[in-house]
Design a protein around this motif. Sequence first.
Motif, PDB file in Angstrom:
ATOM      1  N   THR A  72       0.831  -1.202   0.000  1.00  0.00           N
ATOM      2  CA  THR A  72       0.000   0.000   0.000  1.00  0.00           C
ATOM      3  C   THR A  72       0.865   1.250   0.000  1.00  0.00           C
ATOM      4  N   VAL A  73       1.887   1.281   0.851  1.00  0.00           N
ATOM      5  CA  VAL A  73       2.727   2.476   0.943  1.00  0.00           C
ATOM      6  C   VAL A  73       3.788   2.503  -0.154  1.00  0.00           C
ATOM      7  N   THR A  74       4.309   1.344  -0.547  1.00  0.00           N
ATOM      8  CA  THR A  74       5.329   1.351  -1.601  1.00  0.00           C
ATOM      9  C   THR A  74       4.721   1.739  -2.949  1.00  0.00           C
ATOM     10  N   ARG A  75       3.493   1.309  -3.204  1.00  0.00           N
ATOM     11  CA  ARG A  75       2.838   1.690  -4.452  1.00  0.00           C
ATOM     12  C   ARG A  75       2.401   3.153  -4.414  1.00  0.00           C
ATOM     13  N   ALA A  76       2.018   3.635  -3.229  1.00  0.00           N
ATOM     14  CA  ALA A  76       1.689   5.059  -3.100  1.00  0.00           C
ATOM     15  C   ALA A  76       2.927   5.907  -3.379  1.00  0.00           C
ATOM     16  N   ARG A  77       4.078   5.429  -2.935  1.00  0.00           N
ATOM     17  CA  ARG A  77       5.320   6.157  -3.224  1.00  0.00           C
ATOM     18  C   ARG A  77       5.621   6.144  -4.718  1.00  0.00           C
ATOM     19  N   PHE A  78       5.393   5.006  -5.354  1.00  0.00           N
ATOM     20  CA  PHE A  78       5.597   4.916  -6.801  1.00  0.00           C
ATOM     21  C   PHE A  78       4.733   5.944  -7.528  1.00  0.00           C
ATOM     22  N   ASP A  79       3.464   6.027  -7.164  1.00  0.00           N
ATOM     23  CA  ASP A  79       2.558   6.986  -7.809  1.00  0.00           C
ATOM     24  C   ASP A  79       3.008   8.418  -7.560  1.00  0.00           C
ATOM     25  N   ALA A  80       3.482   8.707  -6.345  1.00  0.00           N
ATOM     26  CA  ALA A  80       3.947  10.054  -6.035  1.00  0.00           C
ATOM     27  C   ALA A  80       5.189  10.412  -6.837  1.00  0.00           C
ATOM     28  N   VAL A  81       6.089   9.450  -7.003  1.00  0.00           N
ATOM     29  CA  VAL A  81       7.304   9.696  -7.792  1.00  0.00           C
ATOM     30  C   VAL A  81       6.952   9.941  -9.253  1.00  0.00           C
ATOM     31  N   LYS A 220      16.399   0.884   2.661  1.00  0.00           N
ATOM     32  CA  LYS A 220      15.144   0.314   3.127  1.00  0.00           C
ATOM     33  C   LYS A 220      14.001   0.536   2.139  1.00  0.00           C
ATOM     34  N   VAL A 221      14.001   1.682   1.455  1.00  0.00           N
ATOM     35  CA  VAL A 221      12.887   1.989   0.549  1.00  0.00           C
ATOM     36  C   VAL A 221      12.893   1.050  -0.648  1.00  0.00           C
ATOM     37  N   TYR A 222      14.046   0.891  -1.309  1.00  0.00           N
ATOM     38  CA  TYR A 222      14.124   0.022  -2.478  1.00  0.00           C
ATOM     39  C   TYR A 222      13.905  -1.443  -2.105  1.00  0.00           C
ATOM     40  N   SER A 223      14.521  -1.873  -0.993  1.00  0.00           N
ATOM     41  CA  SER A 223      14.344  -3.267  -0.582  1.00  0.00           C
ATOM     42  C   SER A 223      12.894  -3.535  -0.178  1.00  0.00           C
ATOM     43  N   ALA A 224      12.249  -2.542   0.445  1.00  0.00           N
ATOM     44  CA  ALA A 224      10.841  -2.711   0.813  1.00  0.00           C
ATOM     45  C   ALA A 224       9.970  -2.793  -0.428  1.00  0.00           C
ATOM     46  N   GLY A 225      10.267  -1.977  -1.441  1.00  0.00           N
ATOM     47  CA  GLY A 225       9.501  -2.027  -2.679  1.00  0.00           C
ATOM     48  C   GLY A 225       9.624  -3.364  -3.376  1.00  0.00           C
ATOM     49  N   ILE A 226      10.816  -3.947  -3.341  1.00  0.00           N
ATOM     50  CA  ILE A 226      11.034  -5.256  -3.972  1.00  0.00           C
ATOM     51  C   ILE A 226      10.321  -6.364  -3.201  1.00  0.00           C
ATOM     52  N   ILE A 227      10.502  -6.374  -1.886  1.00  0.00           N
ATOM     53  CA  ILE A 227       9.909  -7.433  -1.066  1.00  0.00           C
ATOM     54  C   ILE A 227       8.385  -7.311  -1.028  1.00  0.00           C
ATOM     55  N   ALA A 228       7.872  -6.074  -1.085  1.00  0.00           N
ATOM     56  CA  ALA A 228       6.423  -5.883  -1.051  1.00  0.00           C
ATOM     57  C   ALA A 228       5.744  -6.564  -2.222  1.00  0.00           C
ATOM     58  N   GLU A 229       6.387  -6.569  -3.379  1.00  0.00           N
ATOM     59  CA  GLU A 229       5.795  -7.180  -4.567  1.00  0.00           C
ATOM     60  C   GLU A 229       6.120  -8.666  -4.688  1.00  0.00           C
ATOM     61  N   ASN A 270       4.675  -7.204 -13.380  1.00  0.00           N
ATOM     62  CA  ASN A 270       4.365  -6.296 -12.278  1.00  0.00           C
ATOM     63  C   ASN A 270       5.179  -5.013 -12.446  1.00  0.00           C
ATOM     64  N   ARG A 271       4.512  -3.923 -12.805  1.00  0.00           N
ATOM     65  CA  ARG A 271       5.234  -2.680 -13.087  1.00  0.00           C
ATOM     66  C   ARG A 271       5.866  -2.092 -11.837  1.00  0.00           C
ATOM     67  N   TYR A 272       5.286  -2.342 -10.666  1.00  0.00           N
ATOM     68  CA  TYR A 272       5.869  -1.817  -9.428  1.00  0.00           C
ATOM     69  C   TYR A 272       7.187  -2.530  -9.119  1.00  0.00           C
ATOM     70  N   LEU A 273       7.181  -3.847  -9.253  1.00  0.00           N
ATOM     71  CA  LEU A 273       8.414  -4.603  -9.013  1.00  0.00           C
ATOM     72  C   LEU A 273       9.475  -4.228 -10.031  1.00  0.00           C
ATOM     73  N   ARG A 274       9.078  -4.078 -11.293  1.00  0.00           N
ATOM     74  CA  ARG A 274      10.033  -3.682 -12.325  1.00  0.00           C
ATOM     75  C   ARG A 274      10.640  -2.315 -12.017  1.00  0.00           C
ATOM     76  N   TYR A 275       9.818  -1.380 -11.563  1.00  0.00           N
ATOM     77  CA  TYR A 275      10.303  -0.034 -11.231  1.00  0.00           C
ATOM     78  C   TYR A 275      11.336  -0.095 -10.108  1.00  0.00           C
ATOM     79  N   TYR A 276      11.024  -0.799  -9.032  1.00  0.00           N
ATOM     80  CA  TYR A 276      11.948  -0.836  -7.897  1.00  0.00           C
ATOM     81  C   TYR A 276      13.219  -1.615  -8.220  1.00  0.00           C
ATOM     82  N   LEU A 277      13.124  -2.630  -9.056  1.00  0.00           N
ATOM     83  CA  LEU A 277      14.329  -3.354  -9.457  1.00  0.00           C
ATOM     84  C   LEU A 277      15.225  -2.496 -10.337  1.00  0.00           C
ATOM     85  N   LEU A 278      14.623  -1.729 -11.247  1.00  0.00           N
ATOM     86  CA  LEU A 278      15.417  -0.858 -12.107  1.00  0.00           C
ATOM     87  C   LEU A 278      16.062   0.259 -11.304  1.00  0.00           C
TER      88      LEU A 278
END
Length: 337
Positions: A72-81, A220-229, A270-278
């Motif tokens: 919920t929060v990692t995807r909200a961050r993606f949208d904000a970015v 923590k932010v990037y690792s959380a985004g990866i693990i969240a997905e 998964n575009r969120y996982l792809r974004y955080y991995l890139l």
Amino acid sequence: MVCALREDGRLGRYQRKIHVLNPKQIKKFKDSYPDLPKNDWVDAFVIADHLRFGRIGKEVYMDDYRYRSLPTVTRARFDAVQSLTREKQRFANYLLLKCSGIAQDKDIANSSATTIALMERFETVDELSYADMDELTAFVAKSGRGRFADPEATAKAVQTAARGSYRLPKTVNDSVNQAMSVAIATMRALDGQIKVLDKAIEQQFQIIPNTLTSIPGIGKVYSAGIIAEIGDVRRFNSRASVAKYAGLVWTQYRSGDFEAQHTKLIKSGNRYLRYYLLEAANSVRRCDSEFRRYYDLKFKEVNQFQHKRALALTARKLVRLVYRLLMDNRLYIPPEG
């Protein structure tokens, strides 16, 4: 709905198997029927007919609920970015109108704090062009917060770029200033939201065990985004499955003896996982010597789309490392040299 079906005590006496259908597959299956209308009855028929083929996916993997709250929060961050990126581009467009010289100067960042401060301080290009050099140097040094090794040279470059800009009529210039002020306020608001989300991610991430932060460049932010997905990595059969889930797989174009050498990434995934991995790969290749060498090697292999291609391949390499660290629950040991 999956959680509700799982937790509903009234269904406990049944042997439940919960499946989630891929809407993309249903849509493609419906395309095989010519001229079907769109209504609830037809949609139910298509879904049922698709299931009759027997290609039902695996039962939903219900991992720890701690992994369910994090997206919920990692995807909200993606949208904000993404919104911040669009707003920066909008500001750059206004900057081109107001001060074309600065917008086209490659040595001056369009959306830097200094550029934004200059546009707020000076109403017109003429004010900036003929400002006192000592005052302009002091302003650049203050707004740059000590980032410029030679503030005076930067101030001269800004003034030279301003003098080379075309002039706008006053009414047009005033409207550009108004639109630019809105864009600046939006960028600052989005930047504040991203900082709030970063803190929320760090707080939620404290209760989830992980070893990805041991990789240089991944916080923590990037690792959380990866693990969240990804969730529980054990639900994937292999690292190739994780890469396909992230959309870091290339299509194949082959006919007879011909096979294309340049292919595109698949559009699914998964575009969120792809974004955080890139994003993580871009950070890791700056901090880790092994990933830096790999990125440089892939960058030099082609003459077109060098950075995008090299970054995607580096992210694909990162998937292998992420999968192994999460599967074995061990820390990353950087290579020597």
